[in-house]
Design an enzyme around this catalytic site. Structure first.
Site, PDB file in Angstrom:
ATOM      1  CG  ASP A 153       3.165   4.390  -3.885  1.00  0.00           C
ATOM      2  OD1 ASP A 153       3.226   5.219  -3.100  1.00  0.00           O
ATOM      3  OD2 ASP A 153       2.094   3.327  -3.649  1.00  0.00           O
ATOM      4  CG  HIS A 212      -3.938   0.944  -8.174  1.00  0.00           C
ATOM      5  ND1 HIS A 212      -5.494   1.084  -8.058  1.00  0.00           N
ATOM      6  CD2 HIS A 212      -3.585   1.743  -7.344  1.00  0.00           C
ATOM      7  CE1 HIS A 212      -5.616   1.765  -6.911  1.00  0.00           C
ATOM      8  NE2 HIS A 212      -4.416   2.384  -6.608  1.00  0.00           N
ATOM      9  CG  HIS A 245      -2.045   0.828   1.192  1.00  0.00           C
ATOM     10  ND1 HIS A 245      -2.381   1.664   0.153  1.00  0.00           N
ATOM     11  CD2 HIS A 245      -2.865   1.136   2.107  1.00  0.00           C
ATOM     12  CE1 HIS A 245      -3.493   2.324   0.454  1.00  0.00           C
ATOM     13  NE2 HIS A 245      -3.925   2.105   1.741  1.00  0.00           N
TER      14      HIS A 245
HETATM   15  N1  ACO Z   1       4.854  -6.576 -10.785  1.00  0.00           N
HETATM   16  C1  ACO Z   1       4.660  -7.734 -11.517  1.00  0.00           C
HETATM   17  N2  ACO Z   1       3.598  -8.423 -11.711  1.00  0.00           N
HETATM   18  C2  ACO Z   1       2.655  -7.952 -10.904  1.00  0.00           C
HETATM   19  C3  ACO Z   1       2.471  -6.565 -10.395  1.00  0.00           C
HETATM   20  C4  ACO Z   1       3.894  -6.194 -10.236  1.00  0.00           C
HETATM   21  N3  ACO Z   1       3.981  -4.783  -9.418  1.00  0.00           N
HETATM   22  N4  ACO Z   1       1.505  -6.299  -9.758  1.00  0.00           N
HETATM   23  C5  ACO Z   1       0.351  -7.340 -10.110  1.00  0.00           C
HETATM   24  N5  ACO Z   1       1.185  -8.255 -10.946  1.00  0.00           N
HETATM   25  C6  ACO Z   1       0.624  -9.509 -11.502  1.00  0.00           C
HETATM   26  C7  ACO Z   1       0.391 -10.535 -10.625  1.00  0.00           C
HETATM   27  O1  ACO Z   1       1.558 -11.403 -10.369  1.00  0.00           O
HETATM   28  C8  ACO Z   1      -0.802 -11.169 -11.363  1.00  0.00           C
HETATM   29  O2  ACO Z   1      -0.197 -12.187 -12.313  1.00  0.00           O
HETATM   30  P1  ACO Z   1      -0.811 -13.766 -12.590  1.00  0.00           P
HETATM   31  O3  ACO Z   1      -2.415 -13.200 -13.173  1.00  0.00           O
HETATM   32  O4  ACO Z   1      -0.145 -14.019 -13.656  1.00  0.00           O
HETATM   33  O5  ACO Z   1      -0.847 -14.359 -11.278  1.00  0.00           O
HETATM   34  C9  ACO Z   1      -1.673 -10.237 -12.047  1.00  0.00           C
HETATM   35  O6  ACO Z   1      -0.528  -9.149 -12.168  1.00  0.00           O
HETATM   36  C10 ACO Z   1      -2.655  -9.615 -11.059  1.00  0.00           C
HETATM   37  O7  ACO Z   1      -1.910  -9.091  -9.952  1.00  0.00           O
HETATM   38  P2  ACO Z   1      -2.810  -9.347  -8.319  1.00  0.00           P
HETATM   39  O8  ACO Z   1      -1.806  -9.319  -7.370  1.00  0.00           O
HETATM   40  O9  ACO Z   1      -3.997 -10.343  -8.586  1.00  0.00           O
HETATM   41  O10 ACO Z   1      -3.331  -7.743  -8.423  1.00  0.00           O
HETATM   42  P3  ACO Z   1      -3.901  -7.041  -7.142  1.00  0.00           P
HETATM   43  O11 ACO Z   1      -4.993  -6.042  -7.514  1.00  0.00           O
HETATM   44  O12 ACO Z   1      -4.514  -8.219  -5.972  1.00  0.00           O
HETATM   45  O13 ACO Z   1      -2.948  -6.268  -6.553  1.00  0.00           O
HETATM   46  C11 ACO Z   1      -1.193  -4.445  -6.111  1.00  0.00           C
HETATM   47  C12 ACO Z   1      -2.858  -4.875  -6.827  1.00  0.00           C
HETATM   48  C13 ACO Z   1      -0.874  -5.023  -4.664  1.00  0.00           C
HETATM   49  C14 ACO Z   1      -1.170  -2.880  -6.146  1.00  0.00           C
HETATM   50  C15 ACO Z   1      -0.013  -5.218  -6.946  1.00  0.00           C
HETATM   51  O14 ACO Z   1      -0.284  -4.710  -8.326  1.00  0.00           O
HETATM   52  C16 ACO Z   1       1.464  -5.102  -6.498  1.00  0.00           C
HETATM   53  O15 ACO Z   1       1.802  -5.768  -5.633  1.00  0.00           O
HETATM   54  N6  ACO Z   1       1.956  -4.008  -7.135  1.00  0.00           N
HETATM   55  C17 ACO Z   1       3.218  -3.667  -6.295  1.00  0.00           C
HETATM   56  C18 ACO Z   1       3.199  -2.824  -5.219  1.00  0.00           C
HETATM   57  C19 ACO Z   1       2.647  -1.508  -5.303  1.00  0.00           C
HETATM   58  O16 ACO Z   1       3.366  -0.721  -6.182  1.00  0.00           O
HETATM   59  N7  ACO Z   1       1.782  -1.063  -4.331  1.00  0.00           N
HETATM   60  C20 ACO Z   1       1.250   0.303  -4.381  1.00  0.00           C
HETATM   61  C21 ACO Z   1      -0.297   0.369  -4.916  1.00  0.00           C
HETATM   62  S1  ACO Z   1      -0.746   1.929  -5.128  1.00  0.00           S
HETATM   63  C22 ACO Z   1      -0.904   2.577  -3.416  1.00  0.00           C
HETATM   64  O17 ACO Z   1      -1.235   1.601  -2.642  1.00  0.00           O
HETATM   65  C23 ACO Z   1      -1.184   3.882  -3.011  1.00  0.00           C
END
Ligand code: ACO
Length: 435
Positions: free
Chosen positions: A369, A313, A274
């Protein structure tokens, strides 16, 4: 019922008509009241149907008139105003007023609001002593969480959460004092004496003063950096029902006082998935070090070794509109502070990722971010302070969510259901007979 849903239960052959409810317009979202599902039963003693939705992937937990996000189109609006227009034309305190009151302030209302906030920036000397107790290398976010919670003990009247006047008083205090606590946490971590608030300065100007004042009698913040921080605060002020807003509403639903609620929301924000992500973005860029190592790093992300921080996201499946504003702002800030190799690296990383099938097919774009950390670093903030800089403006959003929740007659104490998957009733075995 024209706008309804008909469900057939194949266990019984019975059909049910469920009403639908909409947001302001149907395209703002339609939902069925989940409690209506309980009418669907396989037998008379059946509990009734629930919906299974871990992590609230598709559950509206409230009705809200504060923030609207259209993740597919990359739209973010506070009370109907676009984030782009607010970032260009408003100041942070004006936006905080908008979030909390629902309307942009008149000049007189804004002056009164600024006066209220400015005159609550001091913290009790005992709070300062409390902060002194933290170890010198304590993470400032840990200090912020604990100290905001401790404010609850200084203002016991804050527990009268049904009294609107009492609530507003705490709102003024929290928006005013969180930057002071944040700045003191920073000074504590670098072993510097605390710098007291200067009421002649703007909200962000005063914050920069409390952070960076040295021996000069009056600190004069750089106007470009002061405005940049103001815009960053506007962009981070609210983001509807995210993890920390949900924590704020959930803890607040038990009628806990707003200080402990904000502390809980701040704790939720701290996690690397987050608000802690901007800190991780910088660490990631440092680890990559040079542009020629970007393709190899992307390969490792694709192999599932780790995630690309600052990308992806839950809601935005398009470019995060805040990231767009920040990318431009990074260039302006670096014009004042001097060039940053990590910005070039970040742009290269973004370019390569956005051309890659892995990111394209999963609709992973830079989020807020991705660029905020680069700007914070250029402004002289250590990475530990990044989530703290997020928590300051988000306090206004959390409080708007909290007020709305308390005034919403549909809301009760938050209490999800579960689908139990454990053992059925078992006979107790005395300890001496257990193998
Ligand atoms: N890098 C690589 N792969 C990713 C990323 C990433 N940053 N984010 C998602 N994916 C992939 C997952 O591995 C998944 O792949 P799959 O379908 O082959 O298994 C697919 O994309 C969907 O990902 P989920 O985890 O289901 O997406 P979710 O909506 O649950 O997660 C989140 C959202 C937590 C923000 C995620 O994108 C992440 O971890 N990002 C990196 C951390 C980040 O930047 N967080 C800040 C968010 S903005 C905020 O809070 C202000």
């Amino acid at each position: 019922m024209p706008d309804s849903l008909t469900i057939k239960d194949n266990r019984t052959g019975q059909t049910y008509e469920l009403p639908m409810l909409y947001g302001t317009y149907p395209h703002y979202g339609a939902a069925i009241p989940a409690a209506e599902l309980r009418r669907i039963r396989a037998s008379d003693d059946d509990f009734g149907l629930m919906s299974y939705d871990p992590a609230f992937m598709n559950t509206a937990s409230c009705k809200s008139a504060i923030t609207h996000i259209d993740g597919d189109r990359g739209i973010l609006r506070y009370r109907g105003y676009t984030i782009e227009e607010l970032a260009e034309k408003s100041g942070f305190l004006e936006v905080a007023y908008l979030l909390l009151h629902g309307e942009l302030p008149t000049p007189a209302q804004l002056q009164e609001w600024q006066h209220q906030i400015t005159h609550h920036t001091m913290i009790h000397e005992a709070t300062k002593k409390f902060m002194d107790g933290f170890h010198h290398n304590a993470h400032p976010m840990g200090i912020l969480v604990s100290t905001v919670a401790a404010l609850s003990t200084f203002y016991p009247e804050s527990r009268h959460i049904t009294d609107a006047e009492v609530r507003w008083k705490q709102i003024h205090r929290l928006i005013a004092k969180v930057p002071t606590i944040a700045a003191f946490a920073y000074r504590h971590s670098i072993g510097m004496p605390y710098a007291y608030p200067d009421n002649d300065l703007s909200y962000t100007g005063n914050f920069l003063n409390m952070l960076f004042k040295m021996t000069e009698l009056k600190h004069k913040p750089d106007p470009v950096l002061e405005r940049a921080l103001d815009v960053l605060f506007i962009l981070h002020a609210d983001h509807e029902q995210n993890c920390s807003a949900n924590a704020m509403r959930s803890v607040g639903s038990s009628h806990a006082d707003p200080y402990v609620c904000v502390a809980a929301a701040t704790a939720a924000l701290w996690g690397p998935l987050h608000g802690g992500a901007n800190e991780q973005v910088l660490r990631m860029l440092w680890e990559i070090r040079s542009k020629d190592r970007v393709p190899e790093y992307i390969q490792r992300v694709k192999a599932g070794e780790f995630r690309l921080m600052g990308f992806g996201h839950r809601v935005y499946k398009n470019y995060d509109p805040r990231a767009k504003i920040l990318k431009e702002m990074a260039t302006q800030v670096l014009h004042v502070t001097g060039k940053s190799p990590v910005l070039d690296l970040a742009m290269e990383l973004e370019r390569i990722a956005l051309e890659d099938e892995y990111f394209v097919s999963r609709r992973l774009y830079p989020n807020v971010d991705f660029y905020s950390g680069i700007i914070y670093q250029a402004m002289g903030f250590p990475v530990d302070m990044f989530p703290v800089l997020f928590a300051i403006p988000r306090t206004a959003g959390w409080l708007a969510q909290w007020q709305e929740m308390l005034e919403d007659e549909d809301q009760r104490i938050a209490r999800p259901r579960q689908v139990y998957t454990g053992a059925d009733e078992r006979r107790y075995v005395a300890i001496e007979k257990r193998k």
